[in-house]
Design an enzyme around this catalytic site. Structure first.
Site, short mmCIF file in Angstrom:
data_model
loop_
_atom_site.label_atom_id
_atom_site.label_comp_id
_atom_site.label_asym_id
_atom_site.label_seq_id
_atom_site.Cartn_x
_atom_site.Cartn_y
_atom_site.Cartn_z
N ASP A 19 -5.64 3.34 13.69
CA ASP A 19 -6.33 2.26 12.96
C ASP A 19 -7.56 1.96 13.83
OD1 ASP A 19 -5.77 0.23 10.59
OD2 ASP A 19 -6.55 -1.00 12.21
N LYS A 68 0.83 -1.21 0.00
CA LYS A 68 0.00 0.00 0.00
C LYS A 68 0.86 1.26 0.00
CE LYS A 68 -3.06 0.01 3.26
NZ LYS A 68 -3.90 0.25 4.47
N LYS A 91 3.21 -1.88 11.42
CA LYS A 91 1.90 -1.86 12.06
C LYS A 91 2.10 -2.26 13.51
CE LYS A 91 -2.46 -1.24 10.91
NZ LYS A 91 -3.02 -0.52 9.74
P1 NDP Z 1 -12.71 2.51 13.76
O1 NDP Z 1 -12.28 1.93 15.05
O2 NDP Z 1 -12.93 3.96 13.65
O3 NDP Z 1 -14.06 1.80 13.26
C1 NDP Z 1 -14.10 0.44 13.06
C2 NDP Z 1 -15.50 0.06 12.61
O4 NDP Z 1 -15.49 -1.31 12.19
C3 NDP Z 1 -16.52 0.13 13.73
O5 NDP Z 1 -17.79 0.41 13.20
C4 NDP Z 1 -16.46 -1.28 14.32
O6 NDP Z 1 -17.62 -1.67 15.02
C5 NDP Z 1 -16.28 -2.11 13.07
N1 NDP Z 1 -15.57 -3.34 13.42
C6 NDP Z 1 -14.33 -3.43 13.97
N2 NDP Z 1 -14.00 -4.70 14.20
C7 NDP Z 1 -15.05 -5.42 13.82
C8 NDP Z 1 -15.32 -6.79 13.81
N3 NDP Z 1 -14.42 -7.70 14.27
N4 NDP Z 1 -16.52 -7.19 13.31
C9 NDP Z 1 -17.42 -6.28 12.84
N5 NDP Z 1 -17.22 -4.97 12.83
C10 NDP Z 1 -16.05 -4.54 13.31
O7 NDP Z 1 -11.63 2.01 12.70
P2 NDP Z 1 -11.33 2.58 11.24
O8 NDP Z 1 -12.56 3.11 10.61
O9 NDP Z 1 -10.13 3.44 11.34
O10 NDP Z 1 -10.85 1.25 10.49
C11 NDP Z 1 -11.75 0.45 9.70
C12 NDP Z 1 -10.94 -0.39 8.73
O11 NDP Z 1 -10.22 0.48 7.85
C13 NDP Z 1 -9.89 -1.31 9.35
O12 NDP Z 1 -9.78 -2.47 8.55
C14 NDP Z 1 -8.61 -0.50 9.22
O13 NDP Z 1 -7.46 -1.34 9.21
C15 NDP Z 1 -8.83 0.13 7.87
N6 NDP Z 1 -8.05 1.33 7.57
C16 NDP Z 1 -8.05 2.40 8.41
C17 NDP Z 1 -7.33 3.53 8.08
C18 NDP Z 1 -7.37 4.76 8.92
O14 NDP Z 1 -6.76 5.76 8.51
N7 NDP Z 1 -8.04 4.78 10.04
C19 NDP Z 1 -6.50 3.58 6.87
C20 NDP Z 1 -6.64 2.44 6.01
C21 NDP Z 1 -7.38 1.35 6.37
P3 NDP Z 1 -17.58 -1.79 16.64
O15 NDP Z 1 -17.57 -0.36 17.11
O16 NDP Z 1 -18.80 -2.53 16.97
O17 NDP Z 1 -16.31 -2.53 16.98
O1 2IT Z 2 -4.12 0.76 7.37
C1 2IT Z 2 -3.67 1.92 7.23
O2 2IT Z 2 -3.18 2.32 6.17
C2 2IT Z 2 -3.76 2.83 8.38
N1 2IT Z 2 -4.30 2.46 9.42
C3 2IT Z 2 -3.17 4.20 8.30
C4 2IT Z 2 -1.70 4.15 8.51
C5 2IT Z 2 -1.01 5.49 8.64
O3 2IT Z 2 0.17 5.47 8.95
O4 2IT Z 2 -1.63 6.54 8.42
#
Ligand code: NDP
Ligand code: 2IT
Length: 448
Positions: free
Chosen positions: A169, A117, A129
């Site tokens: 994350d 990525k 990570k």
């Molecule tokens: P948040 O903690 O803000 O939100 C996570 C969301 O996913 C919540 O709604 C949560 O529900 C749900 N969730 C988490 N674990 C589970 C599970 N085991 N089963 C069902 N639902 C689940 O995280 P992000 O939005 O930051 O991250 C979401 C995804 O995006 C992840 O895969 C992360 O790795 C990816 N990501 C994030 C980035 C970032 O900048 N934040 C960048 C790139 C990718 P609940 O509250 O019920 O747990």
């Molecule tokens: O999965 C991802 O790319 C992230 N959680 C963000 C990583 C970062 O360094 O901004």
């Protein structure tokens, strides 16, 4: 002499036997190396120099104890992780995940994905990570602070703006980054802004970082649709999750004229046929930290489906933005049967290998996470750039850079898929472009 395919299979078998039980890591490795056969055929020196074997082995893995006191004064113990996977293109870079399901294999799969990525962004960042099996649900602010302080009390010696730069994350947002940065600053006696990204813009964070993963996923979706001479205007969309990525994906989808009818959390699904009211989701999730179920008590025409499967809701565009393996083969078949035309992964590895196959066979535009959600880490790299020059860019400027980066990632994946005989296959395109970038840097450095 073994064939190239046999050699790749042997590499995979060795990854499995040397990393027992780490099934998500095995899955991520398999998906990448299955794309590499035509690359190794064209460039045999990658095989001679054992680049695939080297890329599958993390440079370093740190595991540590995180003791803390809860609000009742009880002693609690969690496990902390930080994996530096590859530093060929820059300092280790990647988020921290706080979730009870976190194991070493979870962090390794995420760090491995991050390698490719981060290379796709075209910016100078290596991959890493980290995280903990700590569960933030129901924890007070004071407990979060004590946990973050204890976590950083070990982590600080392994990171630095030129070494390893963590971010957020699942379970880690601006509040946690604040507590982590405060402790780092206190221990090191340095105001080293670039050691963490995802900071609040009031003290060194980049504008747009909060929105960037969700926005970027939608920009990537838009580019995939454009390649098929379509757009997002009027399309019905389903976005899983209701966290950081989901919220800003919904915001950008709505800004581009799409209609989002569903979102979720790990307990259930909200189906709001007339369109999700984003302000309600933001208040419930970002401010009040409540469950998505509450949405239905405020919007009487919305349905709450406890334990429901969001992928049964008919849509043209599906964005999985919650977690890994949340969309399986059966759900993919349901989406296809319901007329879905595009899927872009906001989350990391949310679609199972069978699900990906179903989409590709059906000719659906499928954007893998390492390409579609790269906007988050790309904007983190823009935050590092601003910190290094002690500058702060406007929202408009940063958003324009993000759009440009996502457009470039799309073009690189699209063209490379064509060049290597797999037109429209963004999985192969993303894996091949990024593998080559990392491989070339590794070769230039000698045996590392
Ligand atoms: P948040 O903690 O803000 O939100 C996570 C969301 O996913 C919540 O709604 C949560 O529900 C749900 N969730 C988490 N674990 C589970 C599970 N085991 N089963 C069902 N639902 C689940 O995280 P992000 O939005 O930051 O991250 C979401 C995804 O995006 C992840 O895969 C992360 O790795 C990816 N990501 C994030 C980035 C970032 O900048 N934040 C960048 C790139 C990718 P609940 O509250 O019920 O747990
Ligand atoms: O999965 C991802 O790319 C992230 N959680 C963000 C990583 C970062 O360094 O901004």
């Amino acid at each position: 002499m073994p064939t190239i395919r046999q050699r790749i299979e042997t590499i995979y078998d060795e990854v499995v036997s040397r990393n027992p039980g780490e099934v998500e890591f095995h899955q991520a490795v398999k998906e990448v190396i299955e794309s590499l056969e035509p690359v190794v055929r064209k460039y045999p020196h990658y095989a001679e120099q054992k680049i695939i074997e080297r890329i599958c082995e993390p440079e370093r893995q740190i595991i540590f104890r995180v003791p803390w006191h809860d609000d009742k004064g009880e002693v609690r113990i969690n496990r902390g992780f930080r994996v530096g996977f590859n530093s060929a293109l820059g300092p280790y870079k990647g988020g921290l995940r706080f979730h009870p399901s976190v194991l070493l294999g979870t962090i390794k799969f995420l760090a491995f994905e991050q390698t490719f990525k981060n290379a796709l962004t075209g910016l100078p960042i290596g991959s890493g990570k980290g995280g903990s099996d700590f569960d933030p649900k129901g924890r007070s602010d004071a407990e979060m602070m004590r946990f973050c302080q204890s976590f950083m009390t070990e982590l600080y010696r392994h990171i630095g703006e030129m070494t390893d730069v963590p971010a957020g994350d699942i379970g880690v947002g601006a509040r946690e980054i604040g507590y982590l940065f405060g402790q780092y600053k206190r221990i090191t006696n340095r105001y080293e802004s670039g050691v963490l990204t995802g900071k609040s813009p009031s003290w060194g964070g980049a504008l747009v970082r909060k929105e960037s993963t969700g926005y970027g996923t939608v920009f990537f979706t838009e580019a995939m649709l454009k390649a098929k001479k379509m757009d997002l205007q009027g399309q019905t969309c389903v976005v899983s999750g209701s966290g950081n990525v989901a919220i800003y994906a919904i915001q950008q989808l709505q800004a581009l004229g799409a209609k989002v009818v569903a979102c979720s959390d790990s307990s259930g699904v909200i189906y709001h046929k007339s369109g999700i009211h984003l302000e309600t989701v933001q208040r419930l999730k970002e401010v009040e930290r409540k469950r998505i179920k509450e949405y239905a008590s405020e919007h009487k025409d919305a349905e709450y489906l406890e334990g429901g499967n969001i992928w049964t809701i008919p849509c043209e565009v599906a964005l999985p933005c919650a977690t890994q393996n949340e969309l399986n083969g059966d759900s993919a078949r349901t989406l296809v049967a319901n007329g879905c035309i595009a899927v872009a992964e906001g989350a990391n590895m949310p679609t199972t290998p069978e699900g990906v196959q179903v989409f590709q066979k059906a000719g659906i535009a499928f954007g893998p996470g390492k390409a579609a959600n790269a906007g988050g880490v790309a904007t983190s790299a823009l935050e590092m750039q601003q910190n290094a020059s002690r500058d702060a860019w406007s929202f408009e400027h940063t958003e324009a850079r993000l759009r440009e980066i996502m457009g470039n990632i799309h073009t690189d994946c699209y063209r490379t898929a064509e060049e290597f005989g797999a037109p429209g296959n963004y999985v192969h395109g993303a894996n091949i472009v990024s593998f080559r970038r990392v491989a070339e840097a590794m070769l230039a450095f000698g045996l590392i």
